[in-house]
Design an enzyme around this catalytic site. Structure first.
Site, PDB file in Angstrom:
ATOM      1  N   ARG A 247       3.291  39.285  75.952  1.00 34.82           N
ATOM      2  CA  ARG A 247       3.944  37.976  75.952  1.00 34.82           C
ATOM      3  C   ARG A 247       5.439  38.006  75.652  1.00 34.82           C
ATOM      4  O   ARG A 247       6.081  36.967  75.620  1.00 34.82           O
ATOM      5  CB  ARG A 247       3.248  36.994  75.001  1.00 34.82           C
ATOM      6  CG  ARG A 247       1.804  36.775  75.368  1.00 34.82           C
ATOM      7  CD  ARG A 247       1.177  35.589  74.702  1.00 34.82           C
ATOM      8  NE  ARG A 247       1.328  35.573  73.258  1.00 34.82           N
ATOM      9  CZ  ARG A 247       1.036  34.524  72.495  1.00 34.82           C
ATOM     10  NH1 ARG A 247       0.573  33.430  73.032  1.00 34.82           N
ATOM     11  NH2 ARG A 247       1.183  34.586  71.195  1.00 34.82           N
ATOM     12  N   ASP A 248       6.033  39.175  75.418  1.00 29.24           N
ATOM     13  CA  ASP A 248       7.477  39.230  75.182  1.00 29.24           C
ATOM     14  C   ASP A 248       8.051  40.550  75.701  1.00 29.24           C
ATOM     15  O   ASP A 248       8.812  41.226  75.019  1.00 29.24           O
ATOM     16  CB  ASP A 248       7.799  39.038  73.702  1.00 29.24           C
ATOM     17  CG  ASP A 248       9.253  38.631  73.465  1.00 29.24           C
ATOM     18  OD1 ASP A 248       9.902  38.112  74.396  1.00 29.24           O
ATOM     19  OD2 ASP A 248       9.752  38.839  72.342  1.00 29.24           O
ATOM     20  N   VAL A 249       7.672  40.905  76.926  1.00 29.19           N
ATOM     21  CA  VAL A 249       8.208  42.112  77.550  1.00 29.19           C
ATOM     22  C   VAL A 249       9.662  41.827  77.927  1.00 29.19           C
ATOM     23  O   VAL A 249       9.962  40.858  78.629  1.00 29.19           O
ATOM     24  CB  VAL A 249       7.381  42.508  78.802  1.00 29.19           C
ATOM     25  CG1 VAL A 249       8.016  43.685  79.521  1.00 29.19           C
ATOM     26  CG2 VAL A 249       5.945  42.821  78.404  1.00 29.19           C
TER      27      VAL A 249
ATOM     28  N   THR B 156      10.695  35.226  74.988  1.00 25.83           N
ATOM     29  CA  THR B 156      12.085  35.077  75.394  1.00 25.83           C
ATOM     30  C   THR B 156      12.115  34.399  76.762  1.00 25.83           C
ATOM     31  O   THR B 156      11.675  34.995  77.749  1.00 25.83           O
ATOM     32  CB  THR B 156      12.764  36.455  75.444  1.00 25.83           C
ATOM     33  OG1 THR B 156      12.578  37.091  74.168  1.00 25.83           O
ATOM     34  CG2 THR B 156      14.243  36.337  75.751  1.00 25.83           C
TER      35      THR B 156
ATOM     36  N   ASN C 113      12.452  45.475  73.856  1.00 29.12           N
ATOM     37  CA  ASN C 113      11.125  45.891  73.403  1.00 29.12           C
ATOM     38  C   ASN C 113      10.610  47.116  74.152  1.00 29.12           C
ATOM     39  O   ASN C 113       9.429  47.425  74.088  1.00 29.12           O
ATOM     40  CB  ASN C 113      10.124  44.740  73.537  1.00 29.12           C
ATOM     41  CG  ASN C 113      10.352  43.664  72.498  1.00 29.12           C
ATOM     42  OD1 ASN C 113      10.975  43.904  71.474  1.00 29.12           O
ATOM     43  ND2 ASN C 113       9.868  42.469  72.762  1.00 29.12           N
TER      44      ASN C 113
END
Length: 160
Positions: free
Chosen positions: A7-9, A47, A13
């Site tokens: 959910r936040d690639v 993001t 990260n």
């Protein structure tokens, strides 16, 4: 394949270890199992510039949203900019939800057509039109990399 949706690639990260030619995805702080439901109404973690349209709309996230984020990162890597950029969050969200991503080849004509088509497919607004599952995406990326390396070898050394 492990049933986890990150959910936040996004670039910050992803860690690259050049000596072993490996990538590691980090920061699983907002990850969920693929079969879990969103727990807070109106809260969309992650993001926004890297989130899939369905994720921004509050749909239950699945791994196709992470593949969309991979498409955003590839677009950014190849074009030197995000596919959607806007002066306000509202405008950015509207672009992600409604506008097609720019054609990579219009920004960087030297990008091979298969690469541009693949990134465009990852950035599809409709999750069912994205390449899937992740294992197949990884295999295809490996094939593209092999073709690129072979083309570079065939071209010979660059002239000064």
């Amino acid at each position: 394949e492990a049933g986890i949706v990150h959910r936040d690639v996004k670039p910050s990260n992803v860690l690259v270890h050049w000596p072993s030619d490996t990538l590691k995805l980090t920061d699983f702080g907002i990850a969920k199992s693929a079969d879990s439901q969103v727990t807070r109404t109106g809260f969309v973690p992650g993001t926004p510039a890297y989130q899939a349209p369905e994720q921004l709309a509050g749909a239950v996230p699945d791994d196709r949203g992470d593949l969309y984020a991979l498409g955003v990162m590839m677009f950014e890597l190849l074009a030197g900019r995000l596919p959607f950029e806007a002066p306000s969050m509202g405008q950015l969200l509207r672009q992600v939800a409604q506008e097609p991503a720019p054609d990579l080849r219009s920004l960087v004509p030297s990008i091979p057509e298969p690469v541009a088509r693949f990134v465009a497919a990852l950035l599809s607004k409709n999750p069912s039109e994205r390449p899937w599952p992740a294992s197949r995406v990884a295999t295809y990326l490996g094939q593209l990399a092999d073709k690129s390396e072979q083309a570079a070898r065939d071209a010979g050394p660059a002239s000064p």
